[in-house]
Design a protein around this motif. Structure first.
Motif, PDB file in Angstrom:
ATOM      1  N   TYR A  94       0.841  -1.208   0.000  1.00 35.86           N
ATOM      2  CA  TYR A  94       0.000   0.000   0.000  1.00 35.86           C
ATOM      3  C   TYR A  94       0.879   1.263   0.000  1.00 35.86           C
ATOM      4  O   TYR A  94       0.672   2.194  -0.771  1.00 35.86           O
ATOM      5  N   LEU A  95       1.912   1.249   0.859  1.00 35.14           N
ATOM      6  CA  LEU A  95       2.756   2.441   0.959  1.00 35.14           C
ATOM      7  C   LEU A  95       3.651   2.622  -0.267  1.00 35.14           C
ATOM      8  O   LEU A  95       4.005   3.744  -0.632  1.00 35.14           O
ATOM      9  N   SER A  96       3.987   1.510  -0.906  1.00 36.69           N
ATOM     10  CA  SER A  96       4.880   1.575  -2.076  1.00 36.69           C
ATOM     11  C   SER A  96       4.237   2.323  -3.244  1.00 36.69           C
ATOM     12  O   SER A  96       4.930   2.720  -4.188  1.00 36.69           O
ATOM     13  N   GLN A  97       2.932   2.525  -3.156  1.00 30.98           N
ATOM     14  CA  GLN A  97       2.269   3.338  -4.201  1.00 30.98           C
ATOM     15  C   GLN A  97       2.899   4.727  -4.275  1.00 30.98           C
ATOM     16  O   GLN A  97       2.856   5.393  -5.295  1.00 30.98           O
ATOM     17  N   HIS A  98       3.451   5.159  -3.147  1.00 30.38           N
ATOM     18  CA  HIS A  98       3.995   6.518  -3.094  1.00 30.38           C
ATOM     19  C   HIS A  98       5.485   6.566  -3.420  1.00 30.38           C
ATOM     20  O   HIS A  98       6.076   7.644  -3.479  1.00 30.38           O
ATOM     21  N   GLY A  99       6.062   5.415  -3.623  1.00 31.35           N
ATOM     22  CA  GLY A  99       7.483   5.376  -3.979  1.00 31.35           C
ATOM     23  C   GLY A  99       8.180   4.245  -3.261  1.00 31.35           C
ATOM     24  O   GLY A  99       7.640   3.679  -2.301  1.00 31.35           O
ATOM     25  N   PRO A 100       9.398   3.907  -3.734  1.00 30.60           N
ATOM     26  CA  PRO A 100      10.118   2.777  -3.118  1.00 30.60           C
ATOM     27  C   PRO A 100      10.478   3.036  -1.657  1.00 30.60           C
ATOM     28  O   PRO A 100      10.788   4.165  -1.272  1.00 30.60           O
ATOM     29  N   LYS A 121      12.322  11.788  -0.804  1.00 27.09           N
ATOM     30  CA  LYS A 121      11.517  12.690   0.016  1.00 27.09           C
ATOM     31  C   LYS A 121      10.138  12.950  -0.623  1.00 27.09           C
ATOM     32  O   LYS A 121       9.140  13.161   0.071  1.00 27.09           O
ATOM     33  N   GLU A 122      10.105  12.895  -1.962  1.00 26.39           N
ATOM     34  CA  GLU A 122       8.854  13.178  -2.684  1.00 26.39           C
ATOM     35  C   GLU A 122       7.756  12.193  -2.292  1.00 26.39           C
ATOM     36  O   GLU A 122       6.569  12.503  -2.361  1.00 26.39           O
ATOM     37  N   SER A 123       8.162  10.989  -1.906  1.00 24.69           N
ATOM     38  CA  SER A 123       7.176   9.971  -1.536  1.00 24.69           C
ATOM     39  C   SER A 123       6.376  10.423  -0.316  1.00 24.69           C
ATOM     40  O   SER A 123       5.192  10.100  -0.180  1.00 24.69           O
ATOM     41  N   VAL A 124       7.043  11.163   0.573  1.00 20.49           N
ATOM     42  CA  VAL A 124       6.360  11.654   1.775  1.00 20.49           C
ATOM     43  C   VAL A 124       5.271  12.653   1.359  1.00 20.49           C
ATOM     44  O   VAL A 124       4.137  12.587   1.838  1.00 20.49           O
ATOM     45  N   THR A 131      -3.681  11.788   2.041  1.00 22.62           N
ATOM     46  CA  THR A 131      -4.163  11.589   3.420  1.00 22.62           C
ATOM     47  C   THR A 131      -5.198  12.657   3.776  1.00 22.62           C
ATOM     48  O   THR A 131      -5.058  13.806   3.348  1.00 22.62           O
ATOM     49  N   HIS A 132      -6.201  12.291   4.513  1.00 24.75           N
ATOM     50  CA  HIS A 132      -7.197  13.297   4.875  1.00 24.75           C
ATOM     51  C   HIS A 132      -7.219  13.546   6.383  1.00 24.75           C
ATOM     52  O   HIS A 132      -6.745  12.715   7.176  1.00 24.75           O
ATOM     53  N   THR A 133      -7.742  14.698   6.774  1.00 24.67           N
ATOM     54  CA  THR A 133      -7.883  15.030   8.194  1.00 24.67           C
ATOM     55  C   THR A 133      -9.188  14.401   8.693  1.00 24.67           C
ATOM     56  O   THR A 133     -10.222  14.572   8.053  1.00 24.67           O
ATOM     57  N   PRO A 134      -9.135  13.665   9.804  1.00 21.72           N
ATOM     58  CA  PRO A 134     -10.357  12.996  10.256  1.00 21.72           C
ATOM     59  C   PRO A 134     -11.373  14.002  10.784  1.00 21.72           C
ATOM     60  O   PRO A 134     -11.002  15.086  11.235  1.00 21.72           O
TER      61      PRO A 134
END
Ligand code: GTP
Ligand code: MG
Length: 583
Positions: A94-100, A121-124, A131-134
């Motif tokens: 799931y997290l790898s969607q944002h980068g290695p 750093k771009e992955s962050v 991400t949304h604010t609850p």
């Protein structure tokens, strides 16, 4: 700034004690909260710190290089509060969607947490964008875009069957029971000291978590001061930190001025309009005050924020709940950062330094010579200085004096902070190793003898010159601040605390003398060597006896030491520094 956990009472079964041994119960020994399962993934040494146990020929990194690397790693890292039951494989996918992902680990602290380091750093940014604010039905939330996330399962019942067993990295110090077991099974006192070091030193994961926590606090402080830096200092980075030690942070605003001072052509010089305050101290107090408010109101996971602004060194203290660290944030405290660098160098110069410091720290903690409560106790920082001083006094010296490190410095090492000369050589590889080959066992024994007999009433300890000097004032214990040389870092220590240190040092010297001739067999359950030193003190027991009208503890210990010394003198002619004495 030292804050420690709450002690745990552990009682081990004691086997039959031998006549010549000190008979004492095994009680609370350390400040370790709880029993900790062994962590098979623990690395023995955080990268960038000194090797132990063997002489390492690979070039050692400078303190500034380690800090820079770790800081950059932390900026690519996120902290995620996870559901207790989670599939690691799916989580990583799931997290790898944002980068290695470069690496990750899990740990437990009031829930399951993951520390995930991306390669870029771009992955962050990508993760934050997704991400949304609850929104809460009953409470309001303050929106804050940080790198500390909460992961939720979209469909918990579907995923329950696919959970894998997650291996958690340990962040806590070992239990007393585990330490005693380890020490009991060691082959020699040298082995004991090295084992203790391995068990207590900060792990690679714990070090990463410390830098990440600083980086998260930096994001919050950056709301006010966009180019500020929050750097760890003290035992988190000087290689003398024990698992569970506090996290000292330094809010560095000096870089801001430097970054913006791009030289421009022309006849003019542009300055920022700024607000003036009467003193540097007031500026520090005002800055920490707003950062304290900010942490309190908006800092995710920052709880129990206290602004301690009237202290000699103003600070904001808080708990970072997710990491479990007790944090002390200071600013305008550059000398402390330099002290951390100096200790890092001393720790890296010889593999015996850290082993001895850790044992002395554990010994002091076991006997309540150090405390989590501010007061007249000796601090871990002072204890480290005492050990360094002792190692400078060996023949040949194991550690160089600060003055000799200053003489080796090049022009690029020059450093003056608030008028204090803080210059010393920073390239470890240019410092000649010591020719001293003494064992840790001998050093430990001699350490206790040396300080059991030290003329604290007239002499001060001074690592700059590496020799005893007359005390400039009547403080019971005088340890010269290495950089602000007119200050005493142990000014708070009372005469009674110093006396307790001396009595315990004498007693420990005596116990180690006994050890040499009377070691229990491996099959015995009896604590020996270093373990015997960590048991509750005989002197404490005798103090109780004194109350009941028996012989005073000091007198008894003094008699023991005196008989030890006279026997030492008799035996020294034929034992080549190895004494076999009995009181
Ligand atoms: P523990 O937290 O006990 O593991 O050790 P520590 O070395 O981190 O000590 P502490 O948290 O008390 O202080 C953090 C750092 O502040 C130390 O490492 C020193 O660099 C510095 N420091 C602490 N006490 C003094 C002091 O009395 N004088 C000076 N000049 N610096 C101090
Ligand atoms: Mg500290």
């Amino acid at each position: 700034m030292a804050v420690h956990g709450v002690g745990l009472l552990t009682r081990l079964p004691l086997c039959v004690q031998r006549r010549s041994r000190v008979q004492r119960p095994i009680l609370r020994l350390f400040s370790c909260p709880g029993t900790v399962a062994a962590d098979p993934r623990r690395e023995e040494q955080p990268s960038g710190s000194a090797e132990t146990g063997s002489e390492d020929k690979t070039p050692k990194k400078r303190f500034s290089e380690v800090q820079k690397e770790r800081r950059e790693q932390a900026q690519r890292t996120v902290l995620i509060h996870c559901p207790n039951k989670i599939s690691e494989k799916k989580f990583l996918k799931y997290l790898s969607q944002h980068g290695p992902i470069n690496n990750h680990f899990f740990y437990e602290s009031y829930g399951l947490y993951a520390v995930v380091e991306f390669c870029q750093k771009e992955s962050v940014d990508s993760l934050q964008n997704g991400t949304h604010t609850p929104s809460m039905s009953t409470e309001a939330v303050i929106p804050f875009r940080s790198r500390y996330f909460n992961l939720k399962l979209k469909n918990p019942s579907n995923q329950a069957s696919e959970q894998s067993c997650i291996q958690c990295s340990n962040q806590l110090p070992p239990s007393s029971k585990k330490v005693f077991e380890l020490l009991r099974c060691a082959e020699s006192i040298d082995d004991q000291l090295n084992s203790l070091l391995k068990e207590f030193q900060l792990t690679e994961e714990n070090t990463k978590l410390r830098y990440l926590t600083c980086s998260l606090v930096e994001d919050i402080a950056a709301a006010y001061f966009p180019d500020c830096t929050v750097r760890p200092f003290g035992s988190s980075v000087n290689t003398f930190g024990k698992l569970g030690c506090d996290l000292d942070m330094f809010l560095d605003l000096d870089e801001i001025g430097k970054l913006s001072a791009v030289k421009t052509a022309g006849n003019f010089l542009m300055e920022f309009q700024v607000k003036n305050v009467p003193s540097e101290r007031i500026a520090t107090q005002k800055i920490l005050s707003v950062i304290g408010e900010c942490l309190d109101h908006f800092g995710p996971g920052c709880v129990g924020v206290q602004k301690i602004l009237n202290a000699r060194c103003p600070l904001v203290r808080f708990s970072h709940q997710a990491s479990g660290f007790q944090c002390d944030l200071t600013t305008n405290n550059r000398i402390a950062l330099k002290s951390s660098e100096l200790l890092y160098i001393y720790g890296a110069l010889d593999s015996r330094v850290r082993a001895l410091v850790f044992s002395v720290r554990c010994w002091a903690r076991a006997h309540s010579l150090t405390s989590s409560i501010p007061g007249a106790w000796i601090t871990n920082f002072s204890l480290t200085m005492i050990v360094i001083f002792f190692l400078q006094r060996r023949s040949p010296p194991i550690l160089p004096t600060l003055d000799s490190l200053k003489n080796l410095a090049g022009a690029e090492d020059k450093c003056i902070i608030e008028g204090n000369n803080c210059t010393f050589i920073r390239d470890l590889n240019r410092i000649k190793p010591s020719g001293n080959t003494e064992t840790l066992e001998l050093l430990l024994k001699e350490f206790f003898e040396y300080f059991g007999n030290f003329a604290f009433n007239k002499n001060s300890i001074n690592i700059r010159q590496g020799k005893e000097q007359n005390k400039p004032d009547s403080s019971p214990l005088y340890i010269q601040n290495p950089f602000e040389t007119s200050l005493n870092i142990s000014k708070n220590v009372s005469q009674s605390q110093l006396q307790k240190f001396v009595d315990l040092a004498r007693e420990s010297a005596w116990i180690l003398q006994q050890e040499g001739k009377d070691r229990p067999s491996a099959s015995s359950n009896q604590p020996w060597g270093l373990a015997a030193l960590l048991l509750p003190s005989i002197a404490n027991g005798m103090a109780l006896a004194k109350k009941k009208g028996k012989k005073p503890a000091n007198e008894t210990v003094k008699n023991l030491l005196e008989s030890l010394k006279s026997n030492s003198a008799e035996n020294s002619t034929n034992t080549n520094r190895k004494r076999t004495t009995s009181p």
